[in-house]
Motif scaffolding. Structure first.
Motif, PDB file in Angstrom:
ATOM      1  N   VAL A 333       0.833  -1.210   0.000  1.00 61.67           N
ATOM      2  CA  VAL A 333       0.000   0.000   0.000  1.00 61.67           C
ATOM      3  C   VAL A 333       0.866   1.257   0.000  1.00 61.67           C
ATOM      4  O   VAL A 333       0.589   2.224  -0.728  1.00 61.67           O
ATOM      5  CB  VAL A 333      -0.965   0.000   1.209  1.00 61.67           C
ATOM      6  CG1 VAL A 333      -1.690   1.340   1.314  1.00 61.67           C
ATOM      7  CG2 VAL A 333      -1.973  -1.131   1.077  1.00 61.67           C
ATOM      8  N   ILE A 334       1.940   1.267   0.785  1.00 68.05           N
ATOM      9  CA  ILE A 334       2.839   2.429   0.824  1.00 68.05           C
ATOM     10  C   ILE A 334       3.474   2.657  -0.544  1.00 68.05           C
ATOM     11  O   ILE A 334       3.555   3.797  -1.028  1.00 68.05           O
ATOM     12  CB  ILE A 334       3.924   2.241   1.902  1.00 68.05           C
ATOM     13  CG1 ILE A 334       3.295   2.271   3.293  1.00 68.05           C
ATOM     14  CG2 ILE A 334       4.999   3.322   1.791  1.00 68.05           C
ATOM     15  CD1 ILE A 334       4.248   1.889   4.409  1.00 68.05           C
ATOM     16  N   LEU A 335       3.905   1.569  -1.195  1.00 71.42           N
ATOM     17  CA  LEU A 335       4.515   1.686  -2.527  1.00 71.42           C
ATOM     18  C   LEU A 335       3.511   2.232  -3.544  1.00 71.42           C
ATOM     19  O   LEU A 335       3.894   2.911  -4.499  1.00 71.42           O
ATOM     20  CB  LEU A 335       5.034   0.325  -2.989  1.00 71.42           C
ATOM     21  CG  LEU A 335       6.213  -0.270  -2.209  1.00 71.42           C
ATOM     22  CD1 LEU A 335       6.576  -1.640  -2.769  1.00 71.42           C
ATOM     23  CD2 LEU A 335       7.418   0.658  -2.259  1.00 71.42           C
ATOM     24  N   LEU A 417     -14.034  -0.747   4.400  1.00 73.78           N
ATOM     25  CA  LEU A 417     -13.115   0.394   4.379  1.00 73.78           C
ATOM     26  C   LEU A 417     -11.847   0.105   3.585  1.00 73.78           C
ATOM     27  O   LEU A 417     -11.375   0.958   2.824  1.00 73.78           O
ATOM     28  CB  LEU A 417     -12.744   0.789   5.814  1.00 73.78           C
ATOM     29  CG  LEU A 417     -11.786   1.992   5.957  1.00 73.78           C
ATOM     30  CD1 LEU A 417     -12.391   3.238   5.321  1.00 73.78           C
ATOM     31  CD2 LEU A 417     -11.452   2.240   7.422  1.00 73.78           C
ATOM     32  N   VAL A 418     -11.281  -1.104   3.719  1.00 73.64           N
ATOM     33  CA  VAL A 418     -10.044  -1.431   3.001  1.00 73.64           C
ATOM     34  C   VAL A 418     -10.286  -1.407   1.500  1.00 73.64           C
ATOM     35  O   VAL A 418      -9.495  -0.862   0.730  1.00 73.64           O
ATOM     36  CB  VAL A 418      -9.494  -2.801   3.451  1.00 73.64           C
ATOM     37  CG1 VAL A 418      -8.291  -3.200   2.593  1.00 73.64           C
ATOM     38  CG2 VAL A 418      -9.101  -2.758   4.922  1.00 73.64           C
ATOM     39  N   THR A 419     -11.398  -2.008   1.061  1.00 73.77           N
ATOM     40  CA  THR A 419     -11.742  -1.989  -0.365  1.00 73.77           C
ATOM     41  C   THR A 419     -11.938  -0.565  -0.856  1.00 73.77           C
ATOM     42  O   THR A 419     -11.416  -0.169  -1.914  1.00 73.77           O
ATOM     43  CB  THR A 419     -13.031  -2.795  -0.621  1.00 73.77           C
ATOM     44  OG1 THR A 419     -12.788  -4.174  -0.329  1.00 73.77           O
ATOM     45  CG2 THR A 419     -13.491  -2.659  -2.060  1.00 73.77           C
ATOM     46  N   GLY A 434      -5.966  -3.208  -5.867  1.00 72.83           N
ATOM     47  CA  GLY A 434      -5.910  -2.743  -4.491  1.00 72.83           C
ATOM     48  C   GLY A 434      -5.904  -3.949  -3.569  1.00 72.83           C
ATOM     49  O   GLY A 434      -5.220  -4.937  -3.837  1.00 72.83           O
ATOM     50  N   LEU A 435      -6.679  -3.885  -2.498  1.00 74.74           N
ATOM     51  CA  LEU A 435      -6.787  -4.996  -1.556  1.00 74.74           C
ATOM     52  C   LEU A 435      -8.249  -5.418  -1.408  1.00 74.74           C
ATOM     53  O   LEU A 435      -9.165  -4.695  -1.825  1.00 74.74           O
ATOM     54  CB  LEU A 435      -6.214  -4.605  -0.195  1.00 74.74           C
ATOM     55  CG  LEU A 435      -4.701  -4.339  -0.115  1.00 74.74           C
ATOM     56  CD1 LEU A 435      -4.324  -3.863   1.286  1.00 74.74           C
ATOM     57  CD2 LEU A 435      -3.894  -5.567  -0.502  1.00 74.74           C
ATOM     58  N   GLU A 436      -8.445  -6.550  -0.811  1.00 77.70           N
ATOM     59  CA  GLU A 436      -9.768  -7.140  -0.572  1.00 77.70           C
ATOM     60  C   GLU A 436     -10.522  -7.341  -1.893  1.00 77.70           C
ATOM     61  O   GLU A 436     -10.030  -7.988  -2.780  1.00 77.70           O
ATOM     62  CB  GLU A 436     -10.578  -6.276   0.418  1.00 77.70           C
ATOM     63  CG  GLU A 436      -9.923  -6.144   1.783  1.00 77.70           C
ATOM     64  CD  GLU A 436      -9.735  -7.459   2.519  1.00 77.70           C
ATOM     65  OE1 GLU A 436     -10.395  -8.451   2.167  1.00 77.70           O
ATOM     66  OE2 GLU A 436      -8.918  -7.510   3.456  1.00 77.70           O
ATOM     67  N   MET A 437     -11.674  -6.701  -2.074  1.00 80.10           N
ATOM     68  CA  MET A 437     -12.512  -6.953  -3.241  1.00 80.10           C
ATOM     69  C   MET A 437     -11.846  -6.563  -4.555  1.00 80.10           C
ATOM     70  O   MET A 437     -12.115  -7.154  -5.612  1.00 80.10           O
ATOM     71  CB  MET A 437     -13.834  -6.179  -3.083  1.00 80.10           C
ATOM     72  CG  MET A 437     -14.909  -6.561  -4.083  1.00 80.10           C
ATOM     73  SD  MET A 437     -16.412  -5.635  -3.776  1.00 80.10           S
ATOM     74  CE  MET A 437     -16.030  -4.087  -4.592  1.00 80.10           C
ATOM     75  N   VAL A 438     -10.943  -5.569  -4.518  1.00 80.64           N
ATOM     76  CA  VAL A 438     -10.284  -5.106  -5.743  1.00 80.64           C
ATOM     77  C   VAL A 438      -8.825  -5.554  -5.772  1.00 80.64           C
ATOM     78  O   VAL A 438      -7.967  -4.896  -6.353  1.00 80.64           O
ATOM     79  CB  VAL A 438     -10.377  -3.566  -5.880  1.00 80.64           C
ATOM     80  CG1 VAL A 438     -11.808  -3.135  -6.100  1.00 80.64           C
ATOM     81  CG2 VAL A 438      -9.781  -2.868  -4.645  1.00 80.64           C
TER      82      VAL A 438
END
Length: 491
Positions: A333-335, A417-419, A434-438
């Motif tokens: 996520v930071i990258l 929230l993460v998605t 991204g993370l989770e659903m995406v």
């Protein structure tokens, strides 16, 4: 605002888009996909006619001012995406215009986010156009126009400033048109070399072109549902991983290498920090995920590929990093926010801005501790003036405001929230997954049409460094001033 000149440049870009659409038409014809050929034929004719109507006569006043540059760049990218989406809709492969527009914007902005759940069901012509849009948008639509169309530096500089990523915009040649040709020549040669290497490893030519386009533009569209991981080939992973890193480096440095200015090329502070970030992230993630793989070598290769993919905002995947430990996902996520070098095809904040922000913060701290000390922020061995520092701070402030507002609006769709957060982050930074659903094995298909349009705006804003897209909503941009005032300002 020089409306006639804005329309003239838009017309020239429409003609270029019409020419570029011939490539997917040719690809579809080779594979006998005649219905797909027709789905590209009508949009091609539309943009061709529009281009001819608006660009046949050169305006008497051919000057392009700062506000004209902002308007042209923003309108070019929006309209190219609108017309570029039509073949998806006409062919019925992406029947919803909101979905098709999202996919096309994701292509041109080299984001790589997708609404498709079965990418392998698409035709060859559509897959080619989808990935070819990465290659077109990677170096910049208007940079390409400067390379192929006669345009004086006075008319082009404001366009290049508005489109080229990074805190500053410089020329590598005395003429902007020559600079654009040099950049695109390097871009093309590197793409061809990667294609040859992928073919040499056994990848089919069509697949090699698709992945070379995605790597060069740091976009990430693949013709496989499992992305690069579908090939299960260490050779392909290393070739693509290395080329992603190479396309994340400022292209000016390659020009220095061609001129044998090796010291200038390797003395780049931004490149050293960029490679340092990659090395640190790769080694620490390897240590964190080693227990999940059968050997340290496999963990190292997987970590290197994903770090290279995310920091360059390409978005290819060989593993579902949704399943990685918290530390590794946090680094990913930071990258996403850091990005690669200015002057590359990558997105994100850019390493140069991150360096400047850290140095400016250190300077402020030193001033608090030593009130009489005279300090200067230096970057690439040169002191930065207040205008550049203020520009970097303003950019970051606007960036954070847009990120916050977009997350707030996207939360209305009701996903976790993460998605929600990583969806906005990955689109604004032109990363892709991204993370989770995406995540790398997911998609944006479940978002509502307004949410997809919001994310498409974020993708365009991120690719164009915020200001051109935001300027479209400023009433002052569209006010017509008298020529005397224009001329006085130009002098």
């Amino acid at each position: 605002m020089n409306y006639k000149m804005v329309g003239f440049v838009l017309g020239r870009i429409f003609l270029i888009e019409a020419a570029l659409m011939l490539f997917p038409m040719g690809c579809a014809a080779i594979y006998g996909e005649w219905s797909v050929v027709l789905s590209f034929l009508w949009p091609t004719l539309i943009v061709l006619v529009l281009g001819l109507i608006t660009s046949l006569r050169t305006p008497q006043n051919t000057k392009i001012y700062a506000r004209d540059g902002l308007a042209i760049v923003a309108l070019v990218w929006v309209l190219m995406s609108v017309f570029g989406a039509l073949p998806f809709v006409i062919s019925g492969e992406i029947p919803s215009f909101a979905d098709a527009f999202f996919e096309t914007v994701s292509g041109f902005t080299t984001t790589g986010s997708t609404i498709l759940t079965d990418v392998e069901a698409l035709s060859h012509g559509t897959l080619f156009w989808r990935s070819f849009s990465h290659w077109i948008g990677g170096m910049g639509v208007l940079v390409f126009a400067m390379a192929v169309l006669p345009m004086t530096d006075g008319r082009a500089m404001h366009l290049m400033r508005a489109e080229v990523p990074g805190p500053t915009c410089g020329k590598i040649s005395s003429k902007l048109s020559d600079s654009a040709k040099i950049l695109y020549a390097i871009y093309l040669v590197m793409t061809v070399i990667e294609t040859i290497l992928l073919c040499a490893g056994g990848m089919p030519l069509f697949d090699a072109l698709i992945h070379a386009f995605g790597t060069a533009g740091t976009g990430g569209f693949s013709n496989k549902a499992l992305s690069v991981g579908a090939y299960n080939s260490p050779y392909f992973e290393i070739v693509i991983g290395v080329f992603m890193l190479l396309f994340g480096i400022n292209f000016n440095l390659y020009y220095f290498l061609l001129l044998r200015h090796f010291r200038a090329a390797f003395a780049s502070e931004e490149m050293r920090v960029y490679l340092g970030i990659v090395a640190f992230s790769t080694l620490t993630i390897t240590a964190n995920i080693a227990s999940m793989y059968d050997s340290v070598g496999t963990a190292l290769r997987t970590a290197f590929f994903q770090v290279s993919s995310i920091v360059t905002t390409t978005g290819y995947a060989t593993a579902d990093f949704n399943l990685w430990p918290t530390y590794s996902r946090t680094v990913i996520v930071i990258l996403t926010f850091v990005g690669a070098c200015a002057g590359s095809t990558a997105g994100g904040l850019k390493v140069s801005r991150v360096i400047i922000l850290f140095k400016a913060a250190r300077q402020d701290l030193n001033k608090m501790l030593h009130s009489h000390a005279v300090t200067t922020v230096r970057f690439e061995g040169k002191p930065l003036d207040e205008k550049t520092l203020r520009g970097v701070h303003n950019y970051f402030n606007i960036y954070m405001l847009l990120l916050t507002l977009s997350v707030l609006l996207l939360s209305l769709d009701g996903f976790d929230l993460v998605t929600t957060f990583t969806s906005v982050a990955t689109c604004l930074n032109n990363v892709g997954p991204g993370l989770e659903m995406v995540g790398p094995m997911g998609s944006f298909a479940d978002f509502s049409a307004p949410a997809k349009l919001l994310l498409a705006f974020d993708m365009l804003a991120g690719r164009l460094e915020l200001y051109p897209m935001l300027a479209l909503f400023a009433p002052r941009l569209w006010r017509k001033r008298n020529n005397a005032m224009h001329e006085a300002r130009a002098k």
